[in-house]
Design an enzyme around this catalytic site. Structure first.
Site, PDB file in Angstrom:
ATOM      1  CB  CYS A 122      -0.345   9.429 -17.739  1.00 26.96           C
ATOM      2  SG  CYS A 122      -0.027   7.708 -17.398  1.00 26.96           S
ATOM      3  CG  HIS A 263      -3.749  10.280 -15.683  1.00 25.47           C
ATOM      4  ND1 HIS A 263      -4.175   9.456 -16.692  1.00 25.47           N
ATOM      5  CD2 HIS A 263      -2.742   9.608 -15.052  1.00 25.47           C
ATOM      6  CE1 HIS A 263      -3.460   8.340 -16.671  1.00 25.47           C
ATOM      7  NE2 HIS A 263      -2.591   8.400 -15.682  1.00 25.47           N
ATOM      8  CG  ASN A 293      -3.476   4.640 -15.796  1.00 27.54           C
ATOM      9  OD1 ASN A 293      -3.740   5.272 -16.821  1.00 27.54           O
ATOM     10  ND2 ASN A 293      -2.363   4.820 -15.111  1.00 27.54           N
TER      11      ASN A 293
HETATM   12  O1  UT7 Z   1      -0.500   6.650 -14.869  1.00 24.84           O
HETATM   13  C1  UT7 Z   1       0.817   6.367 -14.674  1.00 24.84           C
HETATM   14  C2  UT7 Z   1       1.264   6.868 -13.385  1.00 24.84           C
HETATM   15  N1  UT7 Z   1       1.193   5.838 -12.402  1.00 24.84           N
HETATM   16  C3  UT7 Z   1       0.759   6.105 -11.199  1.00 24.84           C
HETATM   17  O2  UT7 Z   1       0.360   7.212 -10.915  1.00 24.84           O
HETATM   18  C4  UT7 Z   1       0.828   4.997 -10.185  1.00 24.84           C
HETATM   19  C5  UT7 Z   1       1.350   5.545  -8.883  1.00 24.84           C
HETATM   20  N2  UT7 Z   1       1.519   4.495  -7.849  1.00 24.84           N
HETATM   21  C6  UT7 Z   1       0.433   3.947  -7.248  1.00 24.84           C
HETATM   22  O3  UT7 Z   1      -0.698   4.258  -7.584  1.00 24.84           O
HETATM   23  C7  UT7 Z   1       0.689   2.985  -6.118  1.00 24.84           C
HETATM   24  O4  UT7 Z   1       2.052   3.036  -5.756  1.00 24.84           O
HETATM   25  C8  UT7 Z   1       0.312   1.501  -6.458  1.00 24.84           C
HETATM   26  C9  UT7 Z   1      -1.205   1.387  -6.542  1.00 24.84           C
HETATM   27  C10 UT7 Z   1       0.967   1.091  -7.750  1.00 24.84           C
HETATM   28  C11 UT7 Z   1       0.791   0.583  -5.340  1.00 24.84           C
HETATM   29  O5  UT7 Z   1       0.216   0.995  -4.083  1.00 24.84           O
HETATM   30  P1  UT7 Z   1       1.140   1.169  -2.802  1.00 24.84           P
HETATM   31  O6  UT7 Z   1       0.238   1.569  -1.717  1.00 24.84           O
HETATM   32  O7  UT7 Z   1       2.242   2.130  -3.169  1.00 24.84           O
HETATM   33  O8  UT7 Z   1       1.674  -0.277  -2.578  1.00 24.84           O
HETATM   34  P2  UT7 Z   1       3.185  -0.803  -2.504  1.00 24.84           P
HETATM   35  O9  UT7 Z   1       3.774  -0.885  -3.856  1.00 24.84           O
HETATM   36  O10 UT7 Z   1       3.916  -0.040  -1.452  1.00 24.84           O
HETATM   37  O11 UT7 Z   1       2.966  -2.259  -1.953  1.00 24.84           O
HETATM   38  C12 UT7 Z   1       2.412  -2.489  -0.644  1.00 24.84           C
HETATM   39  C13 UT7 Z   1       2.247  -3.969  -0.440  1.00 24.84           C
HETATM   40  C14 UT7 Z   1       3.500  -4.773  -0.786  1.00 24.84           C
HETATM   41  O12 UT7 Z   1       3.579  -5.854   0.122  1.00 24.84           O
HETATM   42  P3  UT7 Z   1       4.538  -5.787   1.399  1.00 24.84           P
HETATM   43  O13 UT7 Z   1       5.909  -5.575   0.856  1.00 24.84           O
HETATM   44  O14 UT7 Z   1       4.044  -4.638   2.213  1.00 24.84           O
HETATM   45  O15 UT7 Z   1       4.330  -7.123   2.031  1.00 24.84           O
HETATM   46  C15 UT7 Z   1       3.213  -5.307  -2.157  1.00 24.84           C
HETATM   47  O16 UT7 Z   1       3.906  -6.494  -2.436  1.00 24.84           O
HETATM   48  O17 UT7 Z   1       1.230  -4.469  -1.310  1.00 24.84           O
HETATM   49  C16 UT7 Z   1       1.731  -5.560  -2.082  1.00 24.84           C
HETATM   50  N3  UT7 Z   1       1.065  -5.556  -3.373  1.00 24.84           N
HETATM   51  C17 UT7 Z   1      -0.112  -6.177  -3.603  1.00 24.84           C
HETATM   52  N4  UT7 Z   1      -0.907  -6.908  -2.805  1.00 24.84           N
HETATM   53  C18 UT7 Z   1      -2.041  -7.383  -3.351  1.00 24.84           C
HETATM   54  C19 UT7 Z   1       1.467  -4.937  -4.515  1.00 24.84           C
HETATM   55  N5  UT7 Z   1       0.570  -5.162  -5.479  1.00 24.84           N
HETATM   56  C20 UT7 Z   1      -0.420  -5.917  -4.938  1.00 24.84           C
HETATM   57  C21 UT7 Z   1      -1.607  -6.459  -5.448  1.00 24.84           C
HETATM   58  N6  UT7 Z   1      -2.390  -7.174  -4.614  1.00 24.84           N
HETATM   59  N7  UT7 Z   1      -1.990  -6.262  -6.727  1.00 24.84           N
END
Ligand code: UT7
Length: 338
Positions: A122, A263, A293
């Site tokens: 990125c 980014h 992204n």
């Molecule tokens: O450019 C490269 C650099 N990358 C980044 O900067 C990405 C950085 N990370 C993020 O932007 C975030 O961590 C994400 C957007 C990837 C994820 O968001 P989050 O708020 O950290 O969610 P999480 O991974 O903690 O997941 C929360 C919940 C989980 O369910 P439980 O365990 O709470 O029941 C996941 O299973 O959301 C669930 N989940 C989803 N639900 C619906 C994960 N992905 C999805 C989805 N739709 N697509």
């Protein structure tokens, strides 16, 4: 033997043209709802993404990079044969070798150029931008084409809801040339890498550590794997630290900036940095809703959005910022001179 040394040059470098390209096909949150267990509300609230553009099968990174490069050169009104070097930042090269820069060179007909790829995920666009600028500032070249391009759809597992909703395909190209009298162009940069975060965002197989095999394919190891929360925490912390350090070193406050072009990985990461810098919201460029992204493509695509919206004009003081796989961290301060 005596050497005749050239006098040390003191040239400033600027971005003199910008061209961007996204493939026409749109993959919306509604489309993804049919593919994995997700929903528009979750994606929009957690990331800010509504849709992203995806290539048709057979379209590679060099193809979209070529489209962006052609637009960039046409806007500047120069022939590809005038380009002296091509730098392509990408994490999805057409193949391991030859470099995507070589393929783009041939496709645009840049018969007088050399070039290479930059692997910085990125942060690939800001890193490539600095290398291109240094080639100009050293006096070695007067026209360097810097491209950030990624076909992320080639390495995304569309059965994994935690990653497939995040990424899109896109490319942006800028031309770097010497500044004219009175112009400032690129001012300063702050770059850091931290390989202790390597396993937080990576593609496990296909390299020398884990060459492609039936097993790696069966285990879906040729796709992006991400520990989202680890990357999120690092990104929020480092994007703020790097931008603050860069601004402080140059005696500038966030409120002095005309435009913040970060980014586009997550709207929440962008806004937390903007708040820390006390940047008014209308000066923060966000187009993640339309493109997702696109890795190396995000910053030039956001530059284009800013220009189209009339929020980026000649003479504006601009801050770029990125955090991504590696980890890689980048912050760039520049004056927009187009
Ligand atoms: O450019 C490269 C650099 N990358 C980044 O900067 C990405 C950085 N990370 C993020 O932007 C975030 O961590 C994400 C957007 C990837 C994820 O968001 P989050 O708020 O950290 O969610 P999480 O991974 O903690 O997941 C929360 C919940 C989980 O369910 P439980 O365990 O709470 O029941 C996941 O299973 O959301 C669930 N989940 C989803 N639900 C619906 C994960 N992905 C999805 C989805 N739709 N697509």
């Amino acid at each position: 033997m005596s050497l005749t040394l050239k006098p040390r040059q003191s040239v400033r470098a600027k971005i003199s043209s910008l061209g961007t390209y996204v493939p026409p096909r749109v993959l919306s949150n509604a489309d993804l709802e049919k593919m994995v267990d997700t929903n528009d509300q979750w994606i929009t609230e957690r990331t800010g993404i509504r849709e992203r553009h995806i290539v048709e099968k057979g379209v590679a990174t060099s193809d979209i990079a070529t489209e962006a490069a052609k637009i960039c050169l046409a806007k500047r009104g120069i022939e590809a044969s005038e380009v002296e070097a091509i730098i392509v930042g990408t994490v999805t090269p057409d193949m391991s070798f030859p470099s995507t820069a070589c393929l783009v060179q041939n496709k645009i007909g840049a018969t007088g150029a050399w070039g290479f790829d930059v692997s910085a995920a990125c942060s690939a666009f800001p890193y490539s931008l600095q290398i291109g600028a240094k080639l100009v500032e050293s006096g070695a070249h007067k026209k360097v084409l810097v491209i950030g391009a990624d076909v992320m759809s080639a390495i995304i597992d569309y059965t994994d809801r935690s990653t497939c909703i995040l990424f899109g395909d896109g490319a942006g190209a800028v031309l770097i040339e010497p500044c004219e009298e009175g112009e400032i162009g690129l001012v300063d940069f702050w770059h850091e890498i931290d390989g202790s975060g390597a396993a937080s965002l990576y593609m496990p197989a296909g390299g020398s550590a884990l060459p492609a095999s039936h097993e790696t394919v069966d285990k879906r190891q040729h796709y992006v794997h991400q520990d989202g929360q680890a990357v999120y925490k690092f990104a929020v912390r480092k994007m703020a630290e790097a931008t603050e350090a860069l601004l402080e070193r140059n005696g500038i406050k966030g409120t002095d900036l005309d435009c913040f072009i970060p980014h586009q990985a997550n709207k929440r990461i962008i806004m937390s940095t903007a708040e820390r810098l006390k940047m008014p919201e209308d000066r923060v460029i966000i187009n993640i809703d339309r493109y997702g992204n696109t890795t190396a493509g995000t910053i030039p695509l956001a530059m284009n959005t800013a220009v189209e919206d009339g929020r980026l004009k000649k003479g504006d003081l601009v801050l770029l910022a990125s955090v991504g796989a590696g980890f890689t961290v980048g912050a760039t301060l520049l004056r927009w001179e187009i």
